[in-house]
Write an enzyme that holds these catalytic residues in place. Structure first.
Site, PDB file in Angstrom:
ATOM      1  CB  ALA A   1     -45.531   8.352  -1.033  1.00 24.54           C
TER       2      ALA A   1
ATOM      3  N   GLY B   1     -45.991  12.214  -4.356  1.00 25.57           N
ATOM      4  CA  GLY B   1     -44.550  12.351  -4.116  1.00 25.57           C
ATOM      5  C   GLY B   1     -43.739  12.474  -5.399  1.00 25.57           C
TER       6      GLY B   1
ATOM      7  CD  GLU C   1     -45.549  16.008  -2.206  1.00 28.49           C
ATOM      8  OE1 GLU C   1     -45.589  14.763  -2.166  1.00 28.49           O
ATOM      9  OE2 GLU C   1     -45.890  16.731  -1.257  1.00 28.49           O
TER      10      GLU C   1
ATOM     11  CD  GLU D   1     -50.352  13.924  -2.383  1.00 25.77           C
ATOM     12  OE1 GLU D   1     -51.061  14.631  -3.149  1.00 25.77           O
ATOM     13  OE2 GLU D   1     -49.137  13.790  -2.539  1.00 25.77           O
TER      14      GLU D   1
HETATM   15  N1  COA Z   1     -47.993   3.287  -4.302  1.00 21.91           N
HETATM   16  C1  COA Z   1     -47.896   1.944  -4.379  1.00 21.91           C
HETATM   17  N2  COA Z   1     -48.130   1.247  -5.504  1.00 21.91           N
HETATM   18  C2  COA Z   1     -48.466   1.939  -6.606  1.00 21.91           C
HETATM   19  C3  COA Z   1     -48.588   3.334  -6.616  1.00 21.91           C
HETATM   20  C4  COA Z   1     -48.336   4.010  -5.392  1.00 21.91           C
HETATM   21  N3  COA Z   1     -48.394   5.348  -5.307  1.00 21.91           N
HETATM   22  N4  COA Z   1     -48.962   3.725  -7.844  1.00 21.91           N
HETATM   23  C5  COA Z   1     -49.065   2.610  -8.592  1.00 21.91           C
HETATM   24  N5  COA Z   1     -48.768   1.520  -7.847  1.00 21.91           N
HETATM   25  C6  COA Z   1     -48.743   0.115  -8.257  1.00 21.91           C
HETATM   26  C7  COA Z   1     -50.152  -0.458  -8.373  1.00 21.91           C
HETATM   27  O1  COA Z   1     -50.627  -0.855  -7.098  1.00 21.91           O
HETATM   28  C8  COA Z   1     -49.908  -1.615  -9.309  1.00 21.91           C
HETATM   29  O2  COA Z   1     -49.303  -2.659  -8.594  1.00 21.91           O
HETATM   30  P1  COA Z   1     -49.816  -4.199  -8.784  1.00 21.91           P
HETATM   31  O3  COA Z   1     -49.578  -4.493 -10.238  1.00 21.91           O
HETATM   32  O4  COA Z   1     -48.949  -4.988  -7.862  1.00 21.91           O
HETATM   33  O5  COA Z   1     -51.273  -4.193  -8.439  1.00 21.91           O
HETATM   34  C9  COA Z   1     -48.854  -1.069 -10.257  1.00 21.91           C
HETATM   35  O6  COA Z   1     -48.229   0.002  -9.577  1.00 21.91           O
HETATM   36  C10 COA Z   1     -49.417  -0.542 -11.560  1.00 21.91           C
HETATM   37  O7  COA Z   1     -50.400   0.427 -11.262  1.00 21.91           O
HETATM   38  P2  COA Z   1     -51.916   0.369 -11.831  1.00 21.91           P
HETATM   39  O8  COA Z   1     -52.791   1.122 -10.887  1.00 21.91           O
HETATM   40  O9  COA Z   1     -52.307  -1.042 -12.150  1.00 21.91           O
HETATM   41  O10 COA Z   1     -51.737   1.175 -13.212  1.00 21.91           O
HETATM   42  P3  COA Z   1     -52.852   1.989 -13.985  1.00 21.91           P
HETATM   43  O11 COA Z   1     -52.258   2.340 -15.315  1.00 21.91           O
HETATM   44  O12 COA Z   1     -54.150   1.276 -13.963  1.00 21.91           O
HETATM   45  O13 COA Z   1     -53.066   3.361 -13.140  1.00 21.91           O
HETATM   46  C11 COA Z   1     -52.304   5.295 -11.888  1.00 21.91           C
HETATM   47  C12 COA Z   1     -52.014   4.290 -13.038  1.00 21.91           C
HETATM   48  C13 COA Z   1     -51.070   6.156 -11.714  1.00 21.91           C
HETATM   49  C14 COA Z   1     -53.523   6.165 -12.278  1.00 21.91           C
HETATM   50  C15 COA Z   1     -52.636   4.509 -10.596  1.00 21.91           C
HETATM   51  O14 COA Z   1     -51.608   3.552 -10.383  1.00 21.91           O
HETATM   52  C16 COA Z   1     -52.730   5.356  -9.360  1.00 21.91           C
HETATM   53  O15 COA Z   1     -53.729   6.038  -9.156  1.00 21.91           O
HETATM   54  N6  COA Z   1     -51.692   5.316  -8.469  1.00 21.91           N
HETATM   55  C17 COA Z   1     -51.705   6.026  -7.214  1.00 21.91           C
HETATM   56  C18 COA Z   1     -51.465   7.488  -7.421  1.00 21.91           C
HETATM   57  C19 COA Z   1     -51.509   8.233  -6.102  1.00 21.91           C
HETATM   58  O16 COA Z   1     -52.528   8.340  -5.463  1.00 21.91           O
HETATM   59  N7  COA Z   1     -50.348   8.757  -5.704  1.00 21.91           N
HETATM   60  C20 COA Z   1     -50.234   9.560  -4.521  1.00 21.91           C
HETATM   61  C21 COA Z   1     -49.781   8.739  -3.387  1.00 21.91           C
HETATM   62  S1  COA Z   1     -49.676   9.738  -1.917  1.00 21.91           S
END
Ligand code: COA
Length: 260
Positions: A66, A112, A115, A135
């Site tokens: 999400a 999400g 999910e 989460e």
């Molecule tokens: N919500 C909003 N933005 C998200 C996102 C999310 N769940 N997951 C990734 N993004 C965005 C990042 O903020 C980043 O945006 P920016 O370039 O404007 O800063 C972009 O997507 C790329 O992500 P980034 O974190 O730079 O890539 P990465 O390869 O370093 O890491 C992940 C990849 C998936 C490990 C990392 O993005 C992450 O941990 N995301 C969140 C996962 C999460 O907790 N999901 C559950 C949400 S309830």
């Protein structure tokens, strides 16, 4: 219909819905959830669509969760409504769709994203996929059905571990857990899903919808799945598809199902 965050295309009876926010790793914001609802609804009502494939654009993510930026300042009521609305519009909606839905998991499927993949009727992953429900690392729990569907698919102990550690598992571990049915290369992911979709589309769509309802009944509180099966089984006998399927078998030819 045209959308801002997704692409939906029908070809040979298969509608592929692609979540298209690659710069945000296809994170599900409110607008994307609404658009997905509309695209799934449209495909489900489209006579030409026999199977739906849901996937993410790019080579990195199916859906990274999400959209955290949208809910970071929510209060209790807003959080409750976020989960309730999301479940109604997308996650429960997809699970209960009459048309079979295959999730082609092409990278990160987190929060999400996992999910959504779990709401699909089954999942196929590319070998770069990473799946998890992170989460609790954000101080919240899965709100789009993850606490219910993950234990259904992998068992309670594994679900507890995945949710408590907030860790990710790779595609092969997901395969050994039964969370995904197949693992293949990224290049072969959509072709494999399309091959399976084509196989499904040769069967009776009416019977498949009945099977989805009967299988889902096993996971609904207060519903006797065996009774649902009896009713759905019986109803099949009143359909043109049943008449065609049995007649074709007896005439030693391939069935050409009318879909009614
Ligand atoms: N919500 C909003 N933005 C998200 C996102 C999310 N769940 N997951 C990734 N993004 C965005 C990042 O903020 C980043 O945006 P920016 O370039 O404007 O800063 C972009 O997507 C790329 O992500 P980034 O974190 O730079 O890539 P990465 O390869 O370093 O890491 C992940 C990849 C998936 C490990 C990392 O993005 C992450 O941990 N995301 C969140 C996962 C999460 O907790 N999901 C559950 C949400 S309830």
């Amino acid at each position: 219909m045209s959308y801002n965050n997704i692409i939906s295309k029908e070809n040979n009876g298969i509608t592929t819905i692609t979540i298209n926010r690659p710069k945000k790793l296809n994170a599900l914001n409110r607008e994307t959830i609404q658009e997905l609802h509309e695209a799934f609804d449209e495909a489900d009502n489209d006579k030409d669509t026999k199977v739906i494939i849901i996937t993410g654009s790019g080579e990195k993510a199916f859906v990274a969760g999400a959209d955290i930026s949208e809910f970071a300042d929510f209060d209790v009521n807003e959080g409750t409504s976020l989960a309730a609305k999301g479940q109604e519009l997308l996650f429960n909606f997809v699970e209960n769709l009459s048309t079979p839905v295959i999730a082609a998991v092409n990278g990160f499927a987190l929060g999400g994203g996992l999910e959504l993949a779990m709401s699909a009727h089954f999942r196929v992953a590319s070998d770069n996929a990473k799946l998890g429900l992170p989460e609790v690392s954000l101080g919240v729990i899965p709100g789009y059905g993850g606490t219910q569907r993950l234990p259904q698919l992998v068992g309670k102990g594994r679900a507890m571990e995945m949710i408590m550690t907030a860790g990710m598992i790779d595609a092969n571990q997901a395969l050994s857990y039964g969370l995904v049915n197949h693992v293949t290369s990224l290049e072969e992911l959509l072709p494999l899903c399309e091959k399976m979709a084509t196989k499904i589309s040769r069967n009776s769509t009416v019977a498949i919808s009945a099977a989805i309802r009967a299988i889902n009944a096993n996971y609904k509180d207060g519903v006797d799945g065996y009774n649902v099966e009896v009713t759905e089984f019986g109803n099949c006998f009143g359909t043109d598809d049943f008449e065609e399927g049995t007649t074709a078998f007896l005439q030693k030819r391939k069935a050409d199902f009318p879909g009614e």
